[in-house]
Each structure stands twice: as C-alpha cells, then as structure tokens.
Design an enzyme around this catalytic site. Sequence first.
Site, PDB file in Angstrom:
ATOM      1  N   ARG A   1       0.816  -1.219   0.000  1.00  0.00           N
ATOM      2  CA  ARG A   1       0.000   0.000   0.000  1.00  0.00           C
ATOM      3  C   ARG A   1       0.855   1.277   0.000  1.00  0.00           C
ATOM      4  NH1 ARG A   1      -3.750  -2.000   4.877  1.00  0.00           N
ATOM      5  NH2 ARG A   1      -2.067  -3.509   5.069  1.00  0.00           N
TER       6      ARG A   1
ATOM      7  N   TYR B   1       5.429  -4.539  15.696  1.00  0.00           N
ATOM      8  CA  TYR B   1       5.421  -4.399  14.241  1.00  0.00           C
ATOM      9  C   TYR B   1       6.368  -3.277  13.844  1.00  0.00           C
ATOM     10  CZ  TYR B   1       1.148  -7.250  14.080  1.00  0.00           C
ATOM     11  OH  TYR B   1       0.235  -8.260  14.180  1.00  0.00           O
ATOM     12  N   GLY B   2       7.148  -3.550  12.823  1.00  0.00           N
ATOM     13  CA  GLY B   2       8.090  -2.538  12.333  1.00  0.00           C
ATOM     14  C   GLY B   2       7.411  -1.319  11.739  1.00  0.00           C
TER      15      GLY B   2
ATOM     16  N   GLY C   1      -7.661  -4.613  12.981  1.00  0.00           N
ATOM     17  CA  GLY C   1      -8.365  -5.755  13.556  1.00  0.00           C
ATOM     18  C   GLY C   1      -9.179  -5.283  14.759  1.00  0.00           C
TER      19      GLY C   1
ATOM     20  N   SER D   1      33.659  42.360   0.850  1.00  0.00           N
ATOM     21  CA  SER D   1      32.508  41.798   0.138  1.00  0.00           C
ATOM     22  C   SER D   1      32.891  41.268  -1.236  1.00  0.00           C
ATOM     23  CB  SER D   1      31.436  42.867  -0.041  1.00  0.00           C
ATOM     24  OG  SER D   1      30.965  43.243   1.224  1.00  0.00           O
TER      25      SER D   1
HETATM   26  C1  UD1 Z   1      -2.123  -6.084  11.572  1.00  0.00           C
HETATM   27  C2  UD1 Z   1      -3.045  -6.920  12.462  1.00  0.00           C
HETATM   28  C3  UD1 Z   1      -4.284  -6.101  12.816  1.00  0.00           C
HETATM   29  C4  UD1 Z   1      -3.880  -4.817  13.494  1.00  0.00           C
HETATM   30  C5  UD1 Z   1      -2.853  -4.048  12.644  1.00  0.00           C
HETATM   31  C6  UD1 Z   1      -2.280  -2.900  13.440  1.00  0.00           C
HETATM   32  C7  UD1 Z   1      -2.754  -9.290  11.849  1.00  0.00           C
HETATM   33  C8  UD1 Z   1      -3.316 -10.432  11.106  1.00  0.00           C
HETATM   34  N1  UD1 Z   1      -3.426  -8.135  11.779  1.00  0.00           N
HETATM   35  O1  UD1 Z   1      -2.800  -5.819  10.363  1.00  0.00           O
HETATM   36  O2  UD1 Z   1      -5.135  -6.838  13.685  1.00  0.00           O
HETATM   37  O3  UD1 Z   1      -5.011  -4.020  13.752  1.00  0.00           O
HETATM   38  O4  UD1 Z   1      -1.762  -4.894  12.249  1.00  0.00           O
HETATM   39  O5  UD1 Z   1      -1.413  -2.125  12.676  1.00  0.00           O
HETATM   40  O6  UD1 Z   1      -1.769  -9.446  12.510  1.00  0.00           O
HETATM   41  N2  UD1 Z   1       4.506  -8.870   8.361  1.00  0.00           N
HETATM   42  C9  UD1 Z   1       5.499  -9.818   8.201  1.00  0.00           C
HETATM   43  N3  UD1 Z   1       5.225 -10.944   7.460  1.00  0.00           N
HETATM   44  C10 UD1 Z   1       4.022 -11.173   6.895  1.00  0.00           C
HETATM   45  C11 UD1 Z   1       3.015 -10.181   7.054  1.00  0.00           C
HETATM   46  C12 UD1 Z   1       3.293  -9.047   7.802  1.00  0.00           C
HETATM   47  O7  UD1 Z   1       6.607  -9.671   8.715  1.00  0.00           O
HETATM   48  O8  UD1 Z   1       3.870 -12.221   6.245  1.00  0.00           O
HETATM   49  C13 UD1 Z   1       4.809  -7.664   9.148  1.00  0.00           C
HETATM   50  C14 UD1 Z   1       4.733  -6.364   8.360  1.00  0.00           C
HETATM   51  O9  UD1 Z   1       6.006  -5.991   7.850  1.00  0.00           O
HETATM   52  C15 UD1 Z   1       4.272  -5.349   9.396  1.00  0.00           C
HETATM   53  C16 UD1 Z   1       3.489  -6.198  10.397  1.00  0.00           C
HETATM   54  O10 UD1 Z   1       3.859  -7.540  10.178  1.00  0.00           O
HETATM   55  O11 UD1 Z   1       5.354  -4.747  10.081  1.00  0.00           O
HETATM   56  C17 UD1 Z   1       1.997  -6.024  10.202  1.00  0.00           C
HETATM   57  O12 UD1 Z   1       1.627  -6.412   8.897  1.00  0.00           O
HETATM   58  P1  UD1 Z   1       0.525  -5.626   8.062  1.00  0.00           P
HETATM   59  O13 UD1 Z   1       0.385  -6.283   6.765  1.00  0.00           O
HETATM   60  O14 UD1 Z   1       0.785  -4.175   8.113  1.00  0.00           O
HETATM   61  O15 UD1 Z   1      -0.760  -5.982   8.951  1.00  0.00           O
HETATM   62  P2  UD1 Z   1      -2.090  -5.139   9.060  1.00  0.00           P
HETATM   63  O16 UD1 Z   1      -2.938  -5.475   7.888  1.00  0.00           O
HETATM   64  O17 UD1 Z   1      -1.768  -3.732   9.305  1.00  0.00           O
HETATM   65 MG    MG Z   2       0.048  -2.596   9.264  1.00  0.00          MG
END
Ligand code: UD1
Ligand code: MG
Length: 453
Positions: free
Chosen positions: A22, A111-112, A151, A399
């Site tokens: 995204r 989460y990063g 979520g 200057s």
């Molecule tokens: C996730 C949560 C959601 C929460 C939201 C908050 C899940 C299923 N959902 O959704 O409940 O409200 O974060 O921001 O956990 N990542 C990986 N490997 C993967 C997928 C993702 O390392 O296979 C990492 C991404 O780099 C990111 C984090 O996990 O840092 C979250 O992933 P993202 O896809 O942003 O999840 P959301 O859809 O935001």
């Molecule tokens: Mg996210």
Amino acid sequence: MKIKAQSDAVACIILAAGKGTRMKSKLPKVMHEVARKPMLLHVVDTALALKPQTVAVVTSPDMTSVRNALERQYKDKVANAIQQEQRGTGDAVKAAKAALKDVTGTVLILYGDTPLIRTETLASMAALLKKNSKLGLVVLGMEIDMPNDYGRLILDKNSNVERIVEARDATAKEKAVTLCNSGVMAVRANLLFSLLGKLTNKNAKNEYYLTDIVALARKEGHSCGMIKTDSLELLGVNSRAELACAEANMQRRLRKKAMENGATFIDPASVFLACDTKLGQDVVVHPHVVFGPGVEVADNVEIRSFCHLEGAKVYEGAIIGPFARLRPGAVIGESAHVGNFVEIKQAMLERGAKANHLSYIGDANVGEGANIGAGTITCNYDGYAKHRTVIGNNAFIGSNTALVAPVIIGDGAVIGAGSTISEDVEPDALAIARAPQKQKSGWAKSFRNRKNN
Ligand code: UD1
Ligand code: MG
C-alpha cells in the site's frame, strides 16, 4: 560487573517482512523515515530500551538493505530472522523462533510499521503478564472512531478479550466495534510457539494471522489481558497518508520534549525536528525552522526563521539566520553569527566570527572574530577534489571575495572587496586582487550629450 539479564526475561520480535504494497514504493515499508529515522529503527530502539534478552527482526529474503541497516546500526545487538514467504503475521513470528533460542519468559511482538510505540507501554504489558498467572497473553488495544483496516478486539460478556477479528473477515456487527488491535502482544514464550503450530489460513487473505492465537489461547483455558493506550501511539503505517500522520504525531512529541527541556518555540507547529535533535536551555527557535539529523545546539542560541540545519553543531550564544543553511560538518562557535543566505558545510566558524550575508563557506576554518563580507565564496571544489580555506583570527574579508582553495589568509589580514584570492595572504597584510579602476573625467556627460542630440 556483568549485568544480569532481567530474569522473567523479555524477548522482542519485530515483524518487518511484509510487502508494504500500500506504500507503492521501491523502498521496504519499514525503511520509510519518521523524524528522519527509518520506522523500523524507532521500534528497535524502543525494544532495546527494555534491555531484553534478544531482539529479533523478521525480514523477507530480498530485504538485504534492511538487514544491512540493522547490522550497521546495532551490530550483534539485534538478531536477524528471515521469513521465506510472506504468509502472514503468525507465520512471521514462527520464523523468529530459532533466533530466540532459549527464551522462556515473555515474548513481546512488535510491528516494524508502528513507530510511535513507547517503551513504557511495552513494560506495562510485560508487567501485567507477570503479575497475573491466569493470563496467557496480553494485547494492546486502542479506541478508534473510524477503525477502517484495523483488527477488532471482540470482548466476552465479562469484558475479557475473546478473539481478534481482522477487518476483512469481520461481520457488519463486528466492524462496528471501535476497540482495535494495535498488533503489539506480550505472550508467554512456550504458549506462543505451541499456539503458532495450530494456526490455519482459512480467512480472507489466506494468511496465518498472529491475531488468531487469542481465540486459541482461550480454548486452552488461558485468559487474554488487555492494556489500552492512546491510539496515536499505536498508529500502524500502511500508506503514505498514514506515514504523514505518524510524522505529525512524532513531531508533536519531539517538540513537547524539547520545550520541556527548556527550549522556546515561538510557533512549535512550524518547526520540524529530527529524532536526534539536541537543543540546549534557553534556545529560541523562531517559526519555520527545519532540523535534519545530527544537530546539536548549545544553550542560549537563537535560530531565526527559515533556517535548515543538518549534521551541525552550534555553540553557546550563537545567532543563526534568518535564512541560513548549516550542512553536515558545520561548527558554529560561541557567539558567532551566521546570517541570511549563508551556506556552511564542513567548516568551523570560531568564537565571535561573523558571516552575515550571502556567502558559501565550505571546507574552511574561520578564525575567532573574523568577518566574512557579503558575497564571499570559498571556491573549494576544482571538479575533482575539495580543498580547504583557512582564515585567521580577526581577518576581514571584503565583500564579493572569491577565495580559491587551497588558500590561507593570515591573522588580522584584510582582503579588499571584489578580490579573487588564489595565493596565501600573510598576517596583517592587505590583499587586493581586482582590476584597477580607471576614471575618465567628463565622459558620462559627453556620452549623454551625444545620445540626446
Ligand atoms: C495487523 C493486524 C491487525 C492490526 C494491525 C495494526 C494481523 C493479522 N493483523 O494488520 O489486527 O489491527 O496490524 O497495525 O496481525 N509482516 C510480516 N510478514 C508477513 C506479514 C506481515 O513480517 O507475512 C509484518 C509487516 O512488515 C508489518 C506487520 O507484520 O510490520 C503487520 O503487517 P501488516 O500487513 O501491516 O498488517 P495489518 O494489515 O496492518
Ligand atoms: Mg500494518
């Protein structure tokens, strides 16, 4: 003395392997910057502040640039884990198992892409889990009026968290819930890894959702605790608009901290700080000033409007701007002045030196009390290499002078305005290097007469 690892040890897993589609970017999502630092490094620093046993960062195989950045910044303080295929947050946590080795205490999952999370919040989650043995895990919740993609935390009739449902899988009723999942969890290590094995990918995204471990833990008789905190802290960045939102929140936090430490911002909202900006006491920052990374400003400095500073050090009592640009390696000595349209790079202005108008000072040393006239340029680059200009104490540069480096101007020397100086000037000498002036008496008058008749 050997520092004892905190028992009830905490380990952190930071998920960063997601594609971040995204963002529509070639740069991995977690490397996008907030307050001039990649989001992921904010999260790693927050995790390290807990003094955990291990911090493991999960990346995808192609994210070499992310792993290199971590290696450069943290050496062996951060363990790398690779998730082969991006099959969801649950699968990503599984990929970190080997990196956690013998961790048996609490695992914090971060989460990063959540750069504003604070160490205090993580500590309170770990503390809640430690205090209450009935809890298998603790989630971090937030209230959001328009929760969109987050979520939702679904509570049971006793107001305990029963499960988490992802927005895409939610019913209309569940979507109406405004209590959201931040993504951050604290889980007992053994429970975590046993539950991960039980995840399925039967959902809208065909992914292994970490969030499903809540319902699984409940099934096995564990309760799920919750801590609620300010939604601004938990903002997850998935798009450029959310990145801008994270930036705005981080800026508010940094400005507040700088003001609490004794700096005055006349219009805080128009000042942009880097996360490592250091401002001393009684520093006054006027409207519209931008600080890039690596700026240190001592006490009693005034930074006037429209300045841009980056990698610069400013000593006590100096006055910068308006409209000044301090680039990396600029060192502005005590009570020195840098005025409008002056650019300084890799150069030291010693105490009381002044460059007040329209100048470029690069690869130079300007001695104490020296005066740099308007329009002075250090010609530091010959197209191949950079050369230094050294200006002595109390020298006076007239200057519109071009100083062709390498060149040394002695202490107390005076350079006549409009000179191009390419040879060293001895102390206390006057150097003038410009075409001598010619004067033709009456020429102008006779010229006008010719033209007017
Ligand atoms: C996730 C949560 C959601 C929460 C939201 C908050 C899940 C299923 N959902 O959704 O409940 O409200 O974060 O921001 O956990 N990542 C990986 N490997 C993967 C997928 C993702 O390392 O296979 C990492 C991404 O780099 C990111 C984090 O996990 O840092 C979250 O992933 P993202 O896809 O942003 O999840 P959301 O859809 O935001
Ligand atoms: Mg996210």
